[in-house]
Design a protein around this motif. Structure first.
Motif, short mmCIF file in Angstrom:
data_model
loop_
_atom_site.label_atom_id
_atom_site.label_comp_id
_atom_site.label_asym_id
_atom_site.label_seq_id
_atom_site.Cartn_x
_atom_site.Cartn_y
_atom_site.Cartn_z
N ARG A 72 0.81 -1.22 0.00
CA ARG A 72 0.00 0.00 0.00
C ARG A 72 0.84 1.27 0.00
O ARG A 72 0.33 2.34 -0.27
CB ARG A 72 -0.91 0.00 1.22
CG ARG A 72 -2.06 -1.00 1.10
CD ARG A 72 -2.85 -1.08 2.39
NE ARG A 72 -4.01 -1.95 2.24
CZ ARG A 72 -4.72 -2.42 3.25
NH1 ARG A 72 -4.38 -2.12 4.49
NH2 ARG A 72 -5.75 -3.21 3.04
N THR A 73 2.11 1.18 0.35
CA THR A 73 2.93 2.39 0.45
C THR A 73 4.07 2.40 -0.57
O THR A 73 4.01 3.09 -1.57
CB THR A 73 3.49 2.53 1.88
OG1 THR A 73 4.20 1.33 2.24
CG2 THR A 73 2.37 2.75 2.87
N LYS A 74 5.10 1.61 -0.33
CA LYS A 74 6.31 1.71 -1.15
C LYS A 74 6.05 1.38 -2.62
O LYS A 74 6.48 2.11 -3.51
CB LYS A 74 7.40 0.79 -0.60
CG LYS A 74 8.70 0.92 -1.38
CD LYS A 74 9.78 0.08 -0.78
CE LYS A 74 11.05 0.22 -1.60
NZ LYS A 74 11.56 1.59 -1.63
N VAL A 75 5.35 0.26 -2.87
CA VAL A 75 5.09 -0.12 -4.26
C VAL A 75 4.26 0.95 -4.95
O VAL A 75 4.53 1.33 -6.09
CB VAL A 75 4.38 -1.49 -4.30
CG1 VAL A 75 3.90 -1.79 -5.70
CG2 VAL A 75 5.33 -2.58 -3.83
N LYS A 76 3.28 1.49 -4.26
CA LYS A 76 2.44 2.53 -4.86
C LYS A 76 3.25 3.79 -5.14
O LYS A 76 3.10 4.42 -6.19
CB LYS A 76 1.26 2.86 -3.94
CG LYS A 76 0.17 1.81 -3.95
CD LYS A 76 -1.01 2.26 -3.12
CE LYS A 76 -2.12 1.22 -3.15
NZ LYS A 76 -3.30 1.66 -2.37
N ASP A 77 4.12 4.17 -4.19
CA ASP A 77 4.93 5.38 -4.39
C ASP A 77 5.82 5.25 -5.62
O ASP A 77 5.97 6.19 -6.40
CB ASP A 77 5.80 5.64 -3.16
CG ASP A 77 4.99 6.08 -1.96
OD1 ASP A 77 3.84 6.52 -2.17
OD2 ASP A 77 5.49 5.98 -0.83
N PHE A 78 6.40 4.07 -5.81
CA PHE A 78 7.26 3.85 -6.98
C PHE A 78 6.44 3.83 -8.26
O PHE A 78 6.83 4.38 -9.28
CB PHE A 78 8.01 2.53 -6.81
CG PHE A 78 8.97 2.22 -7.94
CD1 PHE A 78 10.21 2.82 -8.01
CD2 PHE A 78 8.61 1.32 -8.93
CE1 PHE A 78 11.09 2.54 -9.04
CE2 PHE A 78 9.48 1.02 -9.97
CZ PHE A 78 10.72 1.63 -10.02
N ALA A 79 5.26 3.20 -8.19
CA ALA A 79 4.42 3.07 -9.38
C ALA A 79 3.83 4.40 -9.82
O ALA A 79 3.54 4.59 -11.00
CB ALA A 79 3.30 2.07 -9.12
N ARG A 80 3.68 5.36 -8.89
CA ARG A 80 3.07 6.64 -9.24
C ARG A 80 3.97 7.50 -10.14
O ARG A 80 3.49 8.32 -10.89
CB ARG A 80 2.77 7.43 -7.95
CG ARG A 80 1.52 6.97 -7.21
CD ARG A 80 1.12 7.99 -6.16
NE ARG A 80 0.00 7.53 -5.37
CZ ARG A 80 0.10 7.04 -4.15
NH1 ARG A 80 1.29 6.95 -3.58
NH2 ARG A 80 -0.96 6.64 -3.49
N THR A 81 5.29 7.36 -10.00
CA THR A 81 6.21 8.22 -10.74
C THR A 81 6.41 7.72 -12.16
O THR A 81 6.37 6.51 -12.43
CB THR A 81 7.57 8.28 -10.03
OG1 THR A 81 8.12 6.96 -9.95
CG2 THR A 81 7.41 8.84 -8.63
N LYS A 82 6.65 8.65 -13.07
CA LYS A 82 6.84 8.30 -14.47
C LYS A 82 8.23 7.72 -14.70
O LYS A 82 9.17 8.06 -14.00
CB LYS A 82 6.63 9.53 -15.34
CG LYS A 82 5.20 10.04 -15.37
CD LYS A 82 5.05 11.21 -16.32
CE LYS A 82 3.59 11.67 -16.38
NZ LYS A 82 3.43 12.82 -17.31
N PRO A 83 8.38 6.84 -15.69
CA PRO A 83 9.70 6.27 -15.98
C PRO A 83 10.67 7.32 -16.50
O PRO A 83 10.27 8.31 -17.12
CB PRO A 83 9.39 5.22 -17.06
CG PRO A 83 8.09 5.63 -17.65
CD PRO A 83 7.33 6.29 -16.55
N ILE A 84 11.97 7.10 -16.23
CA ILE A 84 13.02 8.01 -16.68
C ILE A 84 13.52 7.56 -18.05
O ILE A 84 13.68 6.37 -18.30
CB ILE A 84 14.17 8.03 -15.66
CG1 ILE A 84 13.67 8.61 -14.33
CG2 ILE A 84 15.36 8.84 -16.17
CD1 ILE A 84 14.68 8.58 -13.23
N GLY A 85 13.82 8.52 -18.92
CA GLY A 85 14.29 8.19 -20.25
C GLY A 85 13.13 7.91 -21.19
O GLY A 85 12.00 8.36 -20.97
N ASP A 86 13.41 7.13 -22.23
CA ASP A 86 12.37 6.84 -23.22
C ASP A 86 11.64 5.53 -22.94
O ASP A 86 10.94 5.00 -23.80
CB ASP A 86 12.97 6.82 -24.63
CG ASP A 86 14.05 5.75 -24.77
OD1 ASP A 86 14.41 5.13 -23.74
OD2 ASP A 86 14.53 5.55 -25.90
#
Length: 756
Positions: free
Chosen positions: A523-537
């Motif tokens: 509910r916390t760490k995985v969601k926080d990572f998943a919310r951000t957009k990928p870096i690069g192409d």
């Protein structure tokens, strides 16, 4: 430090993977199309599931793969020191002691390779807004591993698994994670020196002090500076004396006449609390004919018993078991400093307020001193048989004043035209002499001369972040050495909700909760990572959940919803040993890849490649022995090879079986055959030889017996009976029964089979 061979020779791209041609072919299609579904990798340990996920990420994302790939799972060693609060009471302990407290009494939840327990009364030190604070713990987690890393740094060490993450600063001054296996000598990790407030100002007692004239009842001791100083002196120089277990004394011994002033301090304190005492001269050291020491004996049986409980580990009243009493950690800062001063005057050398060395034969006491001084505003480091305390101005610099220079220089370079002073001159050593750390005072001087109103919004955020770090309790220490150790025991982790960081180690190091398997993590760490957009192409990010069959049912349901919600920016790769433990809704959302044990020829090819690069002679018998021990597990095969290489450059079967605590198959088979022939004594002697000479555990013996049963020249029905008896024996040993007795009972059953 050279990396463990498992990491050193791990394939970096999909093309380097051996033994899984069809799987590699399918994964390459995903790379080619820059598109993939969620994936489920299933199969036994050591067959390449994690490697395949890492190679896929590298091929997909290129140099940005680390920013787009999140891997979860790890833990720290059982003897790792940690400062905790239990029911509000501060205690310096270890994970092994927490295990006894919580796993023996808690409601244990089972995992595939371990277990966890909920902790409702436990708190640890962590970081919030760059401040050191107490935070509650939700879970204590444990599982077993074979290998562990020992990371030695300036002033201490910590032992943890390669996948466990430590906290480091990135180039923008933000806290970020780094796997222990990716650390190298010269890297910087985070510690702290802080001044944590304490509330205790008295110690409740229940002691009667008796002299010839009257009985005095002391109900409490005021934790003023004098009392705390005397308690510190006792920790350094004190002992207890009991006569017939009824008459007790608290004894202080000082050098005479040089340390007579210390005796006078104890005498003044004894008078203040109406405690009877007497003083006598005594001999000490090598010259027993000369009075070179003076003692003051406080006559108080019940207080002596309380000292026995407070100041010693396991109740044994010897110097090697000395500890700092728990109530000291909770006392006010002035009392803590007075206690440390008493300790230093008793067993230290140097100048208080500059540099002091405190010696002790008690390893626990040395670690206690480090943690107590660190929460009392004094920098401390642990060395062999001593702790060093360092103050401001005592040396050219203190490690607790130092931060990584790179993140400041990068920012100052970017905004150089808006800095009103010559910052390059101030940081000339860092810029031109390869000094990798800088003092907080220097960077604060520069930060105070920046035209903040001319910074962009993003620049101002970095400025505020760097300024907060420079004024915080955090600092960095340099890694000096990293070793790979054999372990084969439990490792532990703790979950701090909405934070997932905690301090632990001989000297406190900021660690990340890496063994995150519960519902709160999903509910916390995985969601926080998943919310951000990928870096690069990259079109998406990847979250790799190792041992996902260990997730609880609630956690898997939370994961399912997270997979649905963030499927446009994130893909999950789940790795498991048993796909049946994954709930159907998750299985239906994943493309399933089944990894089988590696073929013998694939393992042999890799072993020969490593042996050639490491300059080893690998005999045919040695290869067969590694194949037998590893059972298609490439990770285990490489670990066995590296361990054997530390013993001999020629790797033969004898070396392999010895380092892997395995017996030759023919010896196990001979033991079974002796028992089935009714020769119990001979079979038992061979069993004892295997357990003592080869260092085999009961579980090891049972596993090897199980492997040899199919090749026995006996009736199939007896093989069935033998497997049934083996299963019962295994269950009893796992449940805690004496393994030697149970194995002897198993041999006895085999002997009875010979009579049927």
């Amino acid at each position: 430090m050279e990396k463990p061979w498992v990491e050193k020779y791990r394939p970096k791209t999909l093309d380097e993977i051996v033994g899984h041609e069809e799987i590699v072919k399918r994964l390459k299609k995903y790379v080619e199309k820059k598109s993939m579904p969620h994936l489920l990798f299933s199969g036994p340990p050591g067959v390449g599931k994690t490697t395949a996920a890492l190679c896929l990420a590298r091929d997909l994302f290129g140099e940005n793969w680390r920013d787009n790939f999140l891997e979860l799972n790890a833990s720290v060693a059982k003897d790792t020191p940690i400062l905790v609060k239990i029911d509000g009471v501060i205690k310096r302990t270890t994970f092994e002691e927490l295990d006894k407290l919580y796993f023996n009494n808690g409601n244990i939840e089972k995992l595939f390779d371990g277990e966890y327990v909920e902790t409702k009364n436990l708190e640890v030190l962590t970081v919030e807004n760059n401040k050191v604070v107490w935070k509650p713990v939700k879970y204590l987690i444990r599982h077993k591993v074979d290998k562990i890393l020992e990371v030695r740094f300036e002033g201490g060490k910590i032992k943890l698994t390669g996948n466990h993450s430590v906290m480091v600063f990135n180039e923008n001054g933000e806290l970020t994670t780094k796997h222990a296996k990716d650390l190298k000598v010269g890297d910087y990790i985070i510690s702290f020196v802080s001044t944590l407030e304490g509330k205790r100002n008295e110690l409740e007692l229940n002691s009667k002090i008796v002299n010839t004239k009257r009985t005095v009842k002391i109900e409490k001791l005021e934790m003023d500076e004098l009392t705390s100083y005397v308690l510190g002196l006792y920790t350094a120089e004190g002992a207890l004396g009991f006569k017939n277990n009824t008459s007790g004394q608290i004894i202080f011994t000082f050098g005479y006449p040089k340390e007579k002033y210390l005796l006078n301090t104890v005498k003044s304190w004894a008078k203040n609390v109406n405690m009877p005492y007497y003083i006598n001269l005594t001999s000490s050291g090598f010259n027993r004919n000369r009075y070179s020491a003076i003692q003051i004996r406080l006559l108080t049986t019940k207080l002596a018993r309380e000292f026995s409980r407070y100041f010693y580990k396991n109740g044994r009243k010897i110097a090697r078991n000395k500890r700092i009493p728990e109530f000291i950690y909770e006392s006010q800062i002035t009392s803590r400093l007075a206690y440390l001063k008493g300790l230093a005057d008793g067993d230290g050398c140097g100048s208080w307020g500059e540099v002091v060395r405190i010696s002790s034969v008690s390893e626990d006491l040395l670690v206690d001193i480090v943690w107590l001084s660190r929460i009392s505003g004094i920098e401390s480091s642990i060395f062999k048989d001593e702790v060093r305390l360092i103050w401001n101005g005592s040396m050219k610099y203190k490690k607790s004043d130092l931060l990584p220079a790179k993140m400041f220089i990068k920012f100052f370079e970017k905004i150089s035209d808006r800095i009103k002073i010559n910052w390059r001159y101030i940081l000339r050593h860092q810029l031109y002499e390869n000094k990798n750390r800088v003092s907080k005072n220097k960077v604060m001087t520069i930060l105070n001369n920046i035209e903040v109103d001319k910074l962009t919004e993003d620049e101002r955020k970095i400025y505020e972040n760097l300024r907060n770090i420079a004024s915080s309790d955090l600092h960095v220490v340099r890694i000096k050495e990293i070793k790979l150790l054999d372990y084969n025991d439990y490792v532990y982790d703790i979950s701090v909700p909405n934070n997932e960081m905690f301090f632990a180690g001989e000297t406190p190091i900021l660690l990340h909760n890496s063994d995150e398997r519960g519902i709160d993590v999903i509910r916390t760490k995985v969601k926080d990572f998943a919310r951000t957009k990928p870096i690069g192409d990259a079109p998406f990010k990847i979250i790799f959940l190792d041992e996902s069959d260990a997730l609880t049912s609630d956690a898997q349901n939370a994961l399912r919803r997270t997979m649905e919600k963030y499927s446009d920016v994130c893909r999950f790769i789940l790795s498991c040993n048993y796909p049946s433990k994954i709930i159907p809704p998750i299985q239906s959302r994943c493309a399933i890849f089944r990894f089988s044990p590696l073929k013998k020829e694939d393992v042999v090819k890799k072993l020969k490649e490593i042996a050639e690069k490491e300059g080893l002679t690998l005999t045919p018998e040695g290869i067969e022995a590694i194949i037998y021990v590893s059972e298609g597990d490439m990770r285990k095969a490489i670990n066995v090879l590296q361990t054997a290489a530390s013993v001999s450059k020629e790797i033969n079967d004898e070396v392999v079986y010895k380092v892997s605590s395995r017996a030759r198959p023919e010896e196990i088979k001979k033991m079974i055959e002796l028992a089935l022939e009714g020769k119990f004594i001979e079979a038992r002697e061979l069993l004892y030889k295997l357990m003592i000479d080869w260092g085999m555990s009961g579980e090891d013996v049972i596993l090897q017996i199980f492997r040899e049963i199919p090749s026995l020249n006996i009736d199939e029905r007896k093989k069935v009976e033998l497997v049934e008896a083996l299963g019962e024996c295994d269950y009893r040993i796992v449940e805690g029964a004496n393994e030697r007795i149970q194995l002897c009972a198993l041999l006895a059953k085999m002997c009875n089979m010979s009579k049927e």
